[in-house]
Scaffold this motif. Structure first.
Motif, PDB file in Angstrom:
ATOM      1  N   THR A 130      32.431  12.213 -20.040  1.00 60.98           N
ATOM      2  CA  THR A 130      33.661  11.820 -19.344  1.00 60.98           C
ATOM      3  C   THR A 130      34.137  12.914 -18.404  1.00 60.98           C
ATOM      4  OG1 THR A 130      34.292  10.424 -21.211  1.00 60.98           O
ATOM      5  CG2 THR A 130      36.043  11.045 -19.685  1.00 60.98           C
ATOM      6  N   ALA A 131      34.125  14.149 -18.870  1.00 60.02           N
ATOM      7  CA  ALA A 131      34.642  15.261 -18.074  1.00 60.02           C
ATOM      8  C   ALA A 131      33.754  15.594 -16.881  1.00 60.02           C
ATOM      9  CB  ALA A 131      34.809  16.491 -18.959  1.00 60.02           C
ATOM     10  N   TRP A 132      32.449  15.529 -17.040  1.00 58.58           N
ATOM     11  CA  TRP A 132      31.559  16.017 -16.001  1.00 58.58           C
ATOM     12  C   TRP A 132      30.899  14.948 -15.136  1.00 58.58           C
ATOM     13  CZ3 TRP A 132      30.162  19.210 -20.622  1.00 58.58           C
ATOM     14  CH2 TRP A 132      30.867  20.408 -20.620  1.00 58.58           C
ATOM     15  N   GLU A 163      36.805  11.113 -10.771  1.00 53.27           N
ATOM     16  CA  GLU A 163      38.186  10.666 -10.774  1.00 53.27           C
ATOM     17  C   GLU A 163      38.323   9.553  -9.744  1.00 53.27           C
ATOM     18  OE1 GLU A 163      42.657  12.481 -10.174  1.00 53.27           O
ATOM     19  OE2 GLU A 163      40.952  13.832 -10.252  1.00 53.27           O
ATOM     20  N   VAL A 220      33.028  13.237 -24.675  1.00 52.47           N
ATOM     21  CA  VAL A 220      33.988  14.042 -23.906  1.00 52.47           C
ATOM     22  C   VAL A 220      33.280  14.734 -22.747  1.00 52.47           C
ATOM     23  CG1 VAL A 220      35.482  16.084 -23.999  1.00 52.47           C
ATOM     24  CG2 VAL A 220      35.632  14.353 -25.782  1.00 52.47           C
ATOM     25  N   ALA A 221      32.107  15.284 -23.007  1.00 50.61           N
ATOM     26  CA  ALA A 221      31.365  15.981 -21.946  1.00 50.61           C
ATOM     27  C   ALA A 221      30.983  15.023 -20.815  1.00 50.61           C
ATOM     28  CB  ALA A 221      30.112  16.640 -22.540  1.00 50.61           C
TER      29      ALA A 221
END
Length: 174
Positions: A46-48, A52, A43-44
């Motif tokens: 992917t998020a950081w 996008e 998750v980390a």
């Protein structure tokens, strides 16, 4: 798709061996601790770290428009017989693989009495065979179209399933 499948097969190849090492060294709870930490890390990352790729204006499409577009696309694909054939073939093939991934530990270790240290080797041999057939498919795609190869792959898979079914119904596991 061959390359994606090859990448996806590395996890089932590595996971049992890694899990067996964790189990042996740190106990069964370490497997779940590792999976939780792995999930948080995924998750980390992917998020950081993953940028996008599509920037939409705020409220550019309503939910109804998005759902309607998706349903029209599904209808288009589902109305074509060749697409349905490939979809069903791929779905059943994936289903067979997931059954193997789900139940192989029980069958090997409980029914066939394979030790937990030998299980990753036996399991990995099957994954290596899948990788080999993946590479064979990539080679064959240089000379043949997918619709020429698929019937042979399906025939082999159905034949092997029939052999496994007959063996399990009429013979003792050996």
């Amino acid at each position: 798709f061959n390359t994606i499948a090859l990448i996806l097969m590395t996890a089932p190849l590595i996971a049992p061996a890694f899990g067996a090492i964790l189990l042996e060294l740190l106990g069964w709870r370490s497997v779940f601790t590792f999976l939780a930490l792995y999930g948080v890390g995924a998750v980390a990352i992917t998020a950081w770290l993953i940028p996008e790729t599509v920037k939409r204006e705020k409220n550019s499409d309503s939910i109804a428009e998005i759902v309607g577009s998706a349903l029209r696309s599904f209808k288009l694909v589902l109305s074509r017989a060749p697409a349905m054939g490939f979809t069903l073939c791929g779905g059943f093939s994936a289903g067979c693989m997931f059954v193997y991934l789900q139940d192989s530990a029980f069958v090997y270790m409980e029914v066939l009495d394979v030790s937990s240290s030998l299980f990753p080797v036996v399991f990995g041999a099957n994954i290596v065979a899948m990788i080999g057939f993946n590479r064979l498919n990539r080679f064959l795609l240089k000379s043949y179209a997918p619709h020429q190869i698929a019937p042979w792959g399906c025939a082999i898979q159905v034949s092997m399933c029939a052999i496994f079914l007959a063996t399990s119904l009429f013979l003792e596991p050996s």
